[in-house]
Design a protein around this motif. Structure first.
Motif, PDB file in Angstrom:
ATOM      1  N   HIS A 186       0.935  -0.884  -0.116  1.00  0.00           N
ATOM      2  CA  HIS A 186      -0.295   0.465   0.551  1.00  0.00           C
ATOM      3  C   HIS A 186       1.068   1.213  -0.102  1.00  0.00           C
ATOM      4  N   HIS A 187       1.271   2.023  -1.171  1.00  0.00           N
ATOM      5  CA  HIS A 187       2.763   3.104  -1.465  1.00  0.00           C
ATOM      6  C   HIS A 187       1.688   4.165  -0.596  1.00  0.00           C
ATOM      7  N   HIS A 188       0.421   3.971  -0.997  1.00  0.00           N
ATOM      8  CA  HIS A 188      -0.519   5.563  -0.730  1.00  0.00           C
ATOM      9  C   HIS A 188      -1.160   5.511   1.167  1.00  0.00           C
ATOM     10  N   ASN A 229      -0.967   5.848   5.036  1.00  0.00           N
ATOM     11  CA  ASN A 229      -0.308   6.838   5.853  1.00  0.00           C
ATOM     12  C   ASN A 229      -0.636   6.162   7.270  1.00  0.00           C
ATOM     13  N   GLU A 285      -7.868   0.025  -1.605  1.00  0.00           N
ATOM     14  CA  GLU A 285      -7.190   0.546  -2.840  1.00  0.00           C
ATOM     15  C   GLU A 285      -8.020   2.043  -3.520  1.00  0.00           C
ATOM     16  N   GLY A 340      -8.074   7.109  -0.880  1.00  0.00           N
ATOM     17  CA  GLY A 340      -6.066   8.138  -1.418  1.00  0.00           C
ATOM     18  C   GLY A 340      -5.842   8.465  -0.322  1.00  0.00           C
ATOM     19  N   ASP A 341      -6.787   8.677   0.442  1.00  0.00           N
ATOM     20  CA  ASP A 341      -5.979   9.257   1.989  1.00  0.00           C
ATOM     21  C   ASP A 341      -6.534   7.988   3.407  1.00  0.00           C
TER      22      ASP A 341
END
Length: 357
Positions: free
Chosen positions: A242-244, A246, A279, A282-283
């Motif tokens: 999960h590169h996105h 945080n 996926e 986005g946040d």
């Protein structure tokens, strides 16, 4: 010799020593009035001898009755009859020793009733005294033995409960490990379909985690430092996929060697990734704060949440972890908040109140 038999021998030996000392004291005190002309040294010597002689009657009587009570397989009526017969023989032996040994040889006088008339071998009053002396001793012996047996039974019940809890915890861990492996393999499968370059690194990281689960997690307790290292390895796997995402992980541990049951803390992290990261978000975020201060663990996890949770998700992880917490940390507090857009878990464990670790 078995530990139970050893304990029984020590308890009974201590009982007879204390009983002998009590009887010597009582006889010595009584002889002051019965034989006022005797010096105290002679009276003490006589008391030591006669009570030692009485033990030769009392000890066989006590263990004969215990044997009948515990080992002889007869109906109650025959057991009572046999016990009465043994007791009558003991009273006769007691009277024989008192009449022909104590008064004749130790005191050197004839046994009398109230100092007025000679007492025969069989006399109602003196026979009653022998009966009361023996019945008092038998009552004490049975009281000590029954109390000992109850304590042994309590220890056995406690041990069985402990073994049952250990078996239950083992089964819970056995459920957790495949559950964790299944979720992680699903992640690797998704990466393999995409032919992601990070796939070999994730497999290597998974190998490290499974090594921990197989060897380290088999222990009853493990240092919190090692447990947190396993959590970090797990987070690293998820970050690769999960590169996105945080992820904020903060720790403040004042005692890294503090022991904790393995695979408890990671379950909340795993649930945060499984049910709170997608996926399509986005946040997406996960916040993990863990603090150990003065033996008190505070664990906080907050993660973003899909509006439509996975239809096939199960609650096996959370159910298992709740049960483990109940068994290992009865005084823990666990608060789970399922909000519209986020999921919050707050766990607190006071290790000072934990006797099982």
């Amino acid at each position: 010799m078995k530990p139970d038999h050893k304990s029984k021998l020590h308890i009974h030996l201590l009982f007879w020593i204390l009983y002998y000392m009590l009887e010597v004291y009582l006889d010595f005190y009584w002889s002051r009035y019965q034989f006022p002309d005797f010096k105290w040294q002679l009276r003490l010597q006589n008391s030591l001898l006669l009570e030692l002689g009485y033990l030769m009657v009392k000890i066989p009587l006590a263990y004969s009755l215990l044997y009948v009570y515990e080992r002889v397989h007869l109906n109650k009526a025959l057991k009572y009859l046999l016990s009465i017969l043994i007791f009558i023989l003991a009273v006769l032996a007691h009277r024989f020793f008192t009449h022909y040994v104590i008064y004749s040889h130790i005191y050197g006088i004839t046994e009398t009733l109230d100092g007025k008339q000679p007492s025969g071998f069989i006399n109602g009053l003196v026979a009653f005294n022998s009966f009361m002396d023996l019945i008092f001793m038998v009552g004490l012996v049975f009281g000590v033995e029954i109390t000992r047996q109850k304590n042994v039974l309590k220890e056995q019940i406690s041990q069985l409960k402990s073994e049952k809890l250990d078996q239950e915890l083992t089964m819970l861990k056995a459920q957790i490990n495949p559950h964790f492996l299944f979720n992680t393999l699903n992640n690797i499968y998704g990466m393999a379909l995409k032919k992601a370059d990070e796939t070999p690194d994730v497999i290597l990281q998974l190998s490290k985690i499974m090594r921990y689960n197989i060897y380290e997690a088999a222990e009853k307790n493990i240092s919190i430092e090692k447990d947190l290292e396993n959590i970090k390895d797990f987070i690293q796997i998820q970050r690769i996929r999960h590169h996105h995402l945080n992820v904020r992980f903060q720790e403040n541990i004042d005692n890294p060697s503090q022991e904790i049951s393995p695979l408890i803390l990671i379950q909340f992290v795993e649930n945060a990734f499984k049910h709170g990261v997608s996926e399509s978000l986005g946040d997406a975020f996960i916040i993990i704060d863990i603090e150990l201060k003065n033996g008190i663990l505070s664990y906080y996890i907050e993660n973003s949440k899909e509006e439509r949770p996975h239809q096939h998700s199960t609650k096996i992880g959370l159910r298992n972890i709740r049960r483990q917490l109940e068994l290992l940390y009865p005084k823990h507090s666990l608060n789970v908040e399922d909000k519209t857009d986020r999921y919050i878990v707050q766990l607190k464990i006071d290790f000072h109140d934990t006797s099982s670790l």
